[in-house]
Design a protein around this motif. Sequence first.
Motif, mmCIF file in Angstrom:
data_model
loop_
_atom_site.group_PDB
_atom_site.id
_atom_site.type_symbol
_atom_site.label_atom_id
_atom_site.label_comp_id
_atom_site.label_asym_id
_atom_site.label_seq_id
_atom_site.Cartn_x
_atom_site.Cartn_y
_atom_site.Cartn_z
ATOM 1 N N ASP A 119 0.816 -1.209 0.000
ATOM 2 C CA ASP A 119 0.000 0.000 0.000
ATOM 3 C C ASP A 119 0.856 1.269 0.000
ATOM 4 O O ASP A 119 0.609 2.202 0.752
ATOM 5 N N GLY A 120 1.901 1.285 -0.836
ATOM 6 C CA GLY A 120 2.712 2.487 -1.009
ATOM 7 C C GLY A 120 3.732 2.757 0.071
ATOM 8 O O GLY A 120 4.209 3.881 0.188
ATOM 9 N N ALA A 121 4.093 1.746 0.848
ATOM 10 C CA ALA A 121 5.074 1.961 1.917
ATOM 11 C C ALA A 121 5.791 0.664 2.256
ATOM 12 O O ALA A 121 5.308 -0.428 1.976
ATOM 13 N N VAL A 122 6.944 0.807 2.893
ATOM 14 C CA VAL A 122 7.670 -0.330 3.447
ATOM 15 C C VAL A 122 7.004 -0.672 4.774
ATOM 16 O O VAL A 122 6.813 0.202 5.622
ATOM 17 N N CYS A 123 6.629 -1.927 4.948
ATOM 18 C CA CYS A 123 6.048 -2.385 6.212
ATOM 19 C C CYS A 123 6.988 -3.396 6.821
ATOM 20 O O CYS A 123 7.519 -4.261 6.118
ATOM 21 N N LEU A 124 7.220 -3.291 8.124
ATOM 22 C CA LEU A 124 8.090 -4.226 8.810
ATOM 23 C C LEU A 124 7.573 -4.510 10.202
ATOM 24 O O LEU A 124 6.802 -3.731 10.765
ATOM 25 N N VAL A 125 7.977 -5.652 10.724
ATOM 26 C CA VAL A 125 7.555 -6.081 12.055
ATOM 27 C C VAL A 125 8.797 -6.381 12.867
ATOM 28 O O VAL A 125 9.793 -6.869 12.335
ATOM 29 N N GLY A 126 8.752 -6.059 14.156
ATOM 30 C CA GLY A 126 9.920 -6.335 14.992
ATOM 31 C C GLY A 126 9.663 -6.048 16.452
ATOM 32 O O GLY A 126 8.541 -5.766 16.875
ATOM 33 N N ASP A 127 10.745 -6.105 17.209
ATOM 34 C CA ASP A 127 10.785 -5.866 18.652
ATOM 35 C C ASP A 127 10.134 -6.969 19.472
ATOM 36 O O ASP A 127 9.962 -6.808 20.661
ATOM 37 N N GLY A 128 9.779 -8.080 18.872
ATOM 38 C CA GLY A 128 9.275 -9.216 19.629
ATOM 39 C C GLY A 128 10.419 -10.179 19.900
ATOM 40 O O GLY A 128 11.489 -10.073 19.300
ATOM 41 N N PRO A 129 10.204 -11.151 20.777
ATOM 42 C CA PRO A 129 11.284 -12.079 21.106
ATOM 43 C C PRO A 129 11.743 -12.947 19.927
ATOM 44 O O PRO A 129 12.886 -13.358 19.895
ATOM 45 N N LEU A 130 10.902 -13.193 18.954
ATOM 46 C CA LEU A 130 11.284 -14.020 17.810
ATOM 47 C C LEU A 130 11.445 -13.208 16.521
ATOM 48 O O LEU A 130 11.565 -13.785 15.441
#
Length: 182
Positions: free
Chosen positions: A43-54
Amino acid sequence: MTETAPDALFERALIEEAAKKSALVWVRGPQGPARALWHVWHDGAVCLVGDGPLEQPLEGLGLRDGGTATVSARSKDKGGRLVAWPAHVTELEPGGAAWAAAAEELRGKRLNAPDYEQVTERWARECRLLRLAPAGAAGQRPGAMPDGRAAAAPLPTPVTTRRPAPAGLPKLLFRRGRAARD
């Protein structure tokens, strides 16, 4: 120098294609050095996930909702930096439509998750999902790259792999070469 509409469209297309084709982008927040992060273009952007233990660590970058970051993507062909752009950071809230859509795209890229079937539920509980939308002209792009080297010096560390060669190694190598000739 002001950007013409075709230049802006070309730049936007360059950012999108580079982000889509690159497995990693380098993100530099207000704090610390740039860090390579896996992502999806959605949707027109970089999406990322983080800061969790895994998941990948985002702490130390200073990425906050409403903040800014600089995102760099490399060329798929040559491996060097292709484009770098400023981005507006938005932290998506779990339960919203934008969060669900971005999480589903990210889930498709996170195939090696130990809990693949429930990974989005874990992300909602334990992680941050960030959206980095382009916010202005690319500071670096073909035809507008900085002069000189842009490589950062390695961070100081006590870890090393350099040690003197064992004293017997030259004899072993020489003997092996002689045995192959005989």
